[in-house]
Design a protein around this motif. Structure first.
Motif, short mmCIF file in Angstrom:
data_model
loop_
_atom_site.label_atom_id
_atom_site.label_comp_id
_atom_site.label_asym_id
_atom_site.label_seq_id
_atom_site.Cartn_x
_atom_site.Cartn_y
_atom_site.Cartn_z
N THR A 129 24.67 10.43 0.28
CA THR A 129 24.59 9.82 -1.06
C THR A 129 23.15 9.63 -1.57
O THR A 129 22.95 9.05 -2.62
CB THR A 129 25.30 8.43 -1.15
N GLU A 130 22.18 10.13 -0.83
CA GLU A 130 20.77 9.91 -1.20
C GLU A 130 20.41 10.58 -2.53
O GLU A 130 20.80 11.71 -2.79
CB GLU A 130 19.92 10.49 -0.07
N THR A 131 19.66 9.85 -3.37
CA THR A 131 19.15 10.42 -4.62
C THR A 131 17.63 10.31 -4.63
O THR A 131 17.05 9.67 -3.75
CB THR A 131 19.67 9.62 -5.84
N ASP A 132 17.00 10.87 -5.64
CA ASP A 132 15.55 10.79 -5.74
C ASP A 132 15.08 9.34 -5.91
O ASP A 132 13.98 8.99 -5.51
CB ASP A 132 15.03 11.64 -6.90
N GLU A 133 15.97 8.52 -6.50
CA GLU A 133 15.63 7.10 -6.65
C GLU A 133 15.43 6.45 -5.28
O GLU A 133 14.53 5.63 -5.09
CB GLU A 133 16.78 6.40 -7.36
N ASP A 134 16.29 6.81 -4.34
CA ASP A 134 16.17 6.26 -2.98
C ASP A 134 14.87 6.71 -2.32
O ASP A 134 14.24 5.96 -1.59
CB ASP A 134 17.35 6.70 -2.11
N ILE A 135 14.50 7.96 -2.61
CA ILE A 135 13.25 8.49 -2.04
C ILE A 135 12.06 7.73 -2.63
O ILE A 135 11.14 7.33 -1.91
CB ILE A 135 13.10 10.01 -2.35
N ALA A 136 12.13 7.51 -3.96
CA ALA A 136 11.05 6.77 -4.62
C ALA A 136 10.94 5.36 -4.04
O ALA A 136 9.85 4.79 -3.96
CB ALA A 136 11.28 6.72 -6.13
N GLY A 137 12.07 4.83 -3.61
CA GLY A 137 12.09 3.49 -3.00
C GLY A 137 11.21 3.40 -1.77
O GLY A 137 10.67 2.34 -1.45
N ILE A 138 11.08 4.53 -1.05
CA ILE A 138 10.23 4.54 0.15
C ILE A 138 8.78 4.26 -0.24
O ILE A 138 8.12 3.40 0.35
CB ILE A 138 10.34 5.91 0.88
N ALA A 139 8.33 4.98 -1.29
CA ALA A 139 6.96 4.78 -1.75
C ALA A 139 6.78 3.35 -2.27
O ALA A 139 5.78 2.68 -1.97
CB ALA A 139 6.62 5.79 -2.84
N ASP A 140 7.76 2.87 -3.03
CA ASP A 140 7.72 1.50 -3.56
C ASP A 140 7.50 0.48 -2.45
O ASP A 140 6.66 -0.41 -2.55
CB ASP A 140 9.08 1.16 -4.20
N LEU A 141 8.31 0.64 -1.42
CA LEU A 141 8.26 -0.31 -0.31
C LEU A 141 6.89 -0.29 0.35
O LEU A 141 6.33 -1.34 0.67
CB LEU A 141 9.36 0.07 0.70
N ALA A 142 6.35 0.91 0.52
CA ALA A 142 5.03 1.03 1.15
C ALA A 142 3.98 0.31 0.30
O ALA A 142 3.14 -0.42 0.82
CB ALA A 142 4.67 2.50 1.33
N TYR A 143 4.04 0.52 -1.03
CA TYR A 143 3.08 -0.15 -1.91
C TYR A 143 3.26 -1.66 -1.88
O TYR A 143 2.29 -2.42 -1.89
CB TYR A 143 3.22 0.38 -3.35
N GLY B 291 -0.58 -3.21 16.05
CA GLY B 291 0.17 -2.64 14.93
C GLY B 291 1.64 -2.95 15.11
O GLY B 291 2.10 -3.10 16.24
N LEU B 292 2.35 -3.05 14.02
CA LEU B 292 3.77 -3.38 14.11
C LEU B 292 4.57 -2.23 13.52
O LEU B 292 4.15 -1.60 12.56
CB LEU B 292 4.06 -4.64 13.29
N THR B 293 5.71 -1.99 14.11
CA THR B 293 6.55 -0.91 13.62
C THR B 293 7.90 -1.46 13.19
O THR B 293 8.54 -2.20 13.94
CB THR B 293 6.76 0.14 14.72
N PHE B 294 8.28 -1.14 11.98
CA PHE B 294 9.60 -1.53 11.49
C PHE B 294 10.35 -0.27 11.06
O PHE B 294 9.75 0.70 10.64
CB PHE B 294 9.50 -2.44 10.27
N ALA B 295 11.68 -0.36 11.11
CA ALA B 295 12.47 0.78 10.67
C ALA B 295 13.47 0.37 9.59
O ALA B 295 14.62 0.08 9.88
CB ALA B 295 13.21 1.38 11.88
N PRO B 296 13.01 0.34 8.33
CA PRO B 296 13.97 0.08 7.26
C PRO B 296 14.95 1.25 7.08
O PRO B 296 16.02 1.09 6.51
CB PRO B 296 13.10 -0.09 6.01
N GLU B 297 14.58 2.42 7.57
CA GLU B 297 15.40 3.64 7.57
C GLU B 297 15.63 4.24 6.18
O GLU B 297 15.69 5.45 6.03
CB GLU B 297 16.76 3.46 8.26
N ALA B 298 15.83 3.40 5.16
CA ALA B 298 16.05 3.95 3.81
C ALA B 298 15.24 3.12 2.82
O ALA B 298 14.94 1.95 3.05
CB ALA B 298 17.52 3.92 3.45
N GLY B 299 14.90 3.76 1.68
CA GLY B 299 13.97 3.15 0.74
C GLY B 299 14.58 2.17 -0.24
O GLY B 299 13.89 1.36 -0.82
N SER B 300 15.91 2.26 -0.45
CA SER B 300 16.52 1.37 -1.43
C SER B 300 17.58 0.52 -0.77
O SER B 300 18.14 0.88 0.27
CB SER B 300 17.17 2.19 -2.56
#
Lengths: 237, 627
Positions: free
Chosen positions: B415-429, B365-374
């Motif tokens: 500065t985090e917004t809900d858009e940034d949070i949604a970016g996490i799910a986006d990235l995973a998909y 398995g590989l682990t990456f740390a993008p840290e933020a979704g957007s």
């Protein structure tokens, strides 16, 4: 390649190692010795070693036996000489034999263990000399003893005397006693020396307290001839 | 000496945590040495034994013929109960000596939530908590590790703190202690501490006084004596190539957290991620040569019998000679069944090529740390990776046979917004879709792990007020609602631990009584979620009349005095201020390793330089500090 069976100590320093911890300590000791060993194929290569028993955490052993596949041609003395300087205290190599190519798995043939279980006398009789022959008589002479064995998976009734055939012997040292018990290890199971201790204390009135310390004096192969042999004895191979 | 009776010890969990005797452990006769030191880690054996700093200092002290170092860790709760019932004091693993009988007792401060365990260990040792209540008949209590950069909340409990890397500091300190001990400590504890304060990198909390404004805000920590330095500059080891390295580490019998040989490739990281305290504290980057590393690796493997070697650093994939090193190691160990592992991967294709080399068979398995979704938020934190980088890395990985990818994120960033949070799910998909496109299979797995951001001292975010727990819980649930795929698993913590961590990470000396109160109420092992009780902590704060939000949630002014201003990690404040402003402007700051200096001041202030072997070793370029 040389196939060897080595006897290793499991001393006081290693008392609290589980079987897996002990196996790993042995593997690391062998790696430090520089002996070139055979490994299993596959994703996760394992050193080809196997043990005579799964010695539980809390129990020391006079000797635990390990079968090992060494890639080079070596003698027992050479292996001992390599292992000794890299052995932690309590894991010293004791003895060994070269094995023929095909041997039965030790786990399958080692079917008898002798334990020494040490503990204090019951508080009420401290300072007295106990007549142990008498104290142990009803247990030793019983034909069958039913015992409810509880494991995390299930509870079942076993006959203790099926496993503990020989008389238990006692040796009192001041306010402590050492009970020597031989226990059979069969396909259908076994009984732990601590269970025998507690059974004797609660159901047979042995004058002992509940804390105990276990040492395995020997693990043996009981042959069809009824004699017991060391795993190093060539007749068991 | 403490004796442990098998009759009860065999019934506690994993008794081998307490019995020592491991290969390479060092047992010395205390009557034959001048100085004895107990090295303490305020957590359980398996965690403590995984820590490289302990391995280094333990071996370093034991190299000396005149000193003995022994280990002492936090007993697990079942063992603690037995010890208290049986009146067994905290003891060392090597000689089972009560900790109270040592000359020195050094704690490593890795994590704020281990503080309650420090008090618990002192209590078990029969040592008074407060330094002022201890004379020289008690061991001197030392501290080191990253949390000493803001040790203020627990400063009153310690006699001495070592700021920065301790390999050179500790021998100097032991020399002084030995000399003064031989003379019988003329002038007592205070005189000794004043002498110790002269060793560079030494912070003696008792020689400083904390003051507050009429409004109750922190004002200053100032020296009480003229010969005591106003600020304490961190120590670094300039020559990491030749500094002592522990090639005979203790080999545990138990399965510990990181049960393998450890090879430290380099210290420091200059990527400049703005949330990362380690990236600021351990500057500058100083590499070891592949030649030295291979020789260390050979020795460690021969001395331990380990079959795995882990390449450790803050960001191991940034090691400039990594391909060469990996080839050398693979070559050295190819017939010895020793595998090489790379714990921290950078998000790029190059890292995957290295990972392919080291994980030839087992693709765990590989682990990456993008840290933020957007991308926007990744720019805010100066993470410096793009979605393209991540997808390119995953493409390479999936083509090479990996099926599992773990992604680490933080929540609660500035500065985090809900858009940034949604970016996490986006990235995973996106990663999951990529797996299906490349392999044509539906067995890809993505694990999303999200932690709660804790602003730390000495970083550009040291002024930032942490987001509230309710807000974090809302965001956690929001993200959960966006992830509806059985091939994506989503992990998050409650967040309450992050809140307490934030309080102590930027606290002052007024928190000491709160910690004592929390300990009295039963707090310990706070880093273990099953033992962390926020309600108990909040009660302790209430009882002491201290508001935790004041420390964790309040945004601070740039010109406000900070409780850690006197502990100098040499990264200058104007640099941190500029980084904060650049964060708000979503501006990136380049990695100074090969690009121009950004003015953090570390190199000029310490009269040192980056050591990068791709650049031929010591990198001499113009460096400066912002003013």
């Amino acid at each position: 390649m040389t196939r060897l069976r080595m006897a290793l100590h499991k001393g006081e320093e290693l008392r609290y190692l589980s079987h897996l911890d002990y196996a790993q300590a042995v593997a690391r000791m062998i790696r430090r010795s520089g002996l070139s060993m055979a490994y299993s194929e596959g994703f996760n290569p394992h050193m080809k070693i196997s043990f005579s028993s799964a010695l539980a955490l809390g129990i020391t052993a006079e000797a635990e036996y390990v079968d090992m596949d060494v890639l080079a041609d070596v003698t027992v003395e050479e292996v001992k000489t390599l292992l000794l300087p890299v052995a932690p205290k309590g894991l010293e190599p004791l003895d060994g034999v070269i094995l023929p190519d095909k041997v039965k798995k030790m786990m399958a043939i080692c079917n008898y263990a002798i334990y020494e279980v040490r503990g204090s006398l019951a508080d009420s009789i401290k300072g007295q000399v106990v007549d142990w022959t008498k104290a142990l008589q009803s247990f030793n002479e019983a034909q069958t003893i039913e015992y409810e064995k509880v494991t995390p998976k299930k509870t079942r009734i076993i006959d203790v005397k099926h496993f503990v055939k020989d008389a238990i012997e006692a040796k009192q040292e001041g306010d402590e006693v050492v009970l020597t018990m031989g226990i059979g290890i069969y396909h259908e199971g076994t009984i732990k020396p601590g269970e025998v201790w507690n059974l004797g204390r609660t159901q047979f009135g042995w004058p002992i307290s509940d804390g105990y310390v276990i040492h395995r004096k020997a693990i043996l192969v009981e042959g069809e001839d009824g004699f017991r042999y060391s795993p190093l004895d060539s007749c068991v191979f | 000496m403490v004796t442990l009776d098998t009759r009860w010890l065999q019934h506690v969990q994993k008794p081998a945590r307490y019995t020592g005797g491991e290969w390479n452990s060092v047992v010395k006769d205390h009557s034959q040495v001048d100085v004895t030191m107990a090295i303490a880690f305020p957590d359980v054996y398996e965690v403590a034994m995984s820590h490289l700093g302990i391995k280094i200092l333990y071996s370093l002290v034991n190299e000396r013929v005149d000193a003995a170092a022994e280990r002492v860790f936090a007993p697990w709760v079942d063992m603690e109960e037995e010890m208290r019932n049986r009146k067994i004091p905290l003891f060392s693993l090597e000689t089972k000596t009560p900790v109270k009988e040592f000359d020195l007792l050094g704690f490593t401060l890795q994590y704020e939530l281990s503080y309650s365990n420090i008090l618990n260990m002192l209590d078990l040792a029969g040592i008074p908590f407060y330094a002022k209540d201890r004379d020289m008949s008690y061991p001197l209590i030392l501290a080191g590790g990253p949390c000493v950069y803001n040790i203020e909340p627990i400063a009153d409990f310690f006699d001495v703190a070592s700021i920065g890397e301790s390999e050179e500091w500790l021998p100097e300190f032991i020399d002084l202690y030995k000399a003064e001990k031989a003379k019988g400590f003329p002038g007592g504890k205070l005189a000794f501490l004043r002498k110790a304060a002269q060793i560079p990198g030494t912070y003696i909390p008792a020689l400083y006084k904390d003051t507050y404004t009429e409004d109750g805000d922190f004002k200053a920590v100032e020296p009480l004596y003229p010969d005591v330095p106003k600020t304490i500059q961190k120590r670094i080891v300039e020559d990491v190539e030749h500094v002592f390295y522990p090639t005979k580490p203790v080999v545990p019998y138990l399965d510990i957290v990181h049960d393998r040989a450890v090879l430290e490739l380099f210290r420091g990281c200059t990527r400049g991620c703005r949330f990362c305290q380690a990236g600021m504290l351990y500057r500058p980057v100083r590499e070891r040569t592949p030649k030295r590393l291979v020789s260390i690796a050979k020795e460690v493997i021969a001395n331990t019998g380990y079959n795995e070697i882990s390449l450790m650093s803050l960001s191991s994939a940034d090691y400039s000679k990594l391909p060469e090193l990996v080839d050398l190691l693979m070559d050295e160990f190819k017939d010895k069944q020793v595998s090489v592992s790379l714990p921290s991967l950078r998000i790029d294709s190059f890292s995957i090529d290295i990972a392919k080399k080291v994980q030839q068979v087992r693709k765990s398995g590989l682990t990456f740390a993008p840290e933020a979704g957007s991308q926007r938020l990744r720019d805010v934190i100066n993470k410096g990776v793009t979605e393209e980088n991540l997808l390119a890395a995953c493409t390479n990985a999936f083509k090479s046979g990996w099926h599992t990818v773990k992604l680490y994120f933080m929540m609660g960033l500035p500065t985090e917004t809900d858009e940034d949070i949604a970016g996490i799910a986006d990235l995973a998909y996106k990663v999951l879709d990529l797996h299906r496109d490349i392999t044509g299979k539906r067995n890809g797995k993505v694990t999303v792990s999200v932690s709660f951001f804790v602003p730390k001292s000495h970083t550009p975010y040291q002024w930032y007020g942490q987001q509230g727990l309710e807000e974090i819980h809302r965001k956690q649930q929001y993200l959960k609602s966006l992830i509806n795929n059985r091939n994506i698993s989503y992990h998050y913590h409650d967040g309450a631990t992050g809140y307490m961590e934030a309080v102590f990470a930027r606290g002052d000396r007024r928190l000491a009584p709160v910690l004592v109160k929390a300990w009295e109420k039963g707090c310990k092992f706070d880093g273990w979620s099953e033992y962390f009780h926020l309600d108990t902590w909040l009660e302790a704060f209430k009882d002491c009349g201290v508001d935790p939000d004041y420390y964790a949630r309040r945004p601070r002014d740039f010109d406000e005095a900070l409780p850690w201003d006197h502990i100098d990690d040499v990264v200058c404040k104007p640099y941190l201020v500029r980084e904060w402003q650049r964060a708000l402007n979503e501006e990136l700051t380049n990695d100074c390793r090969r690009l121009p200096c950004n003015g953090c001041d570390v190199c000029p202030a310490l009269d040192t330089a980056i050591i990068d072997y791709k650049e031929g070793g010591r990198v001499d370029k113009i460096t400066y500090g912002l003013t």
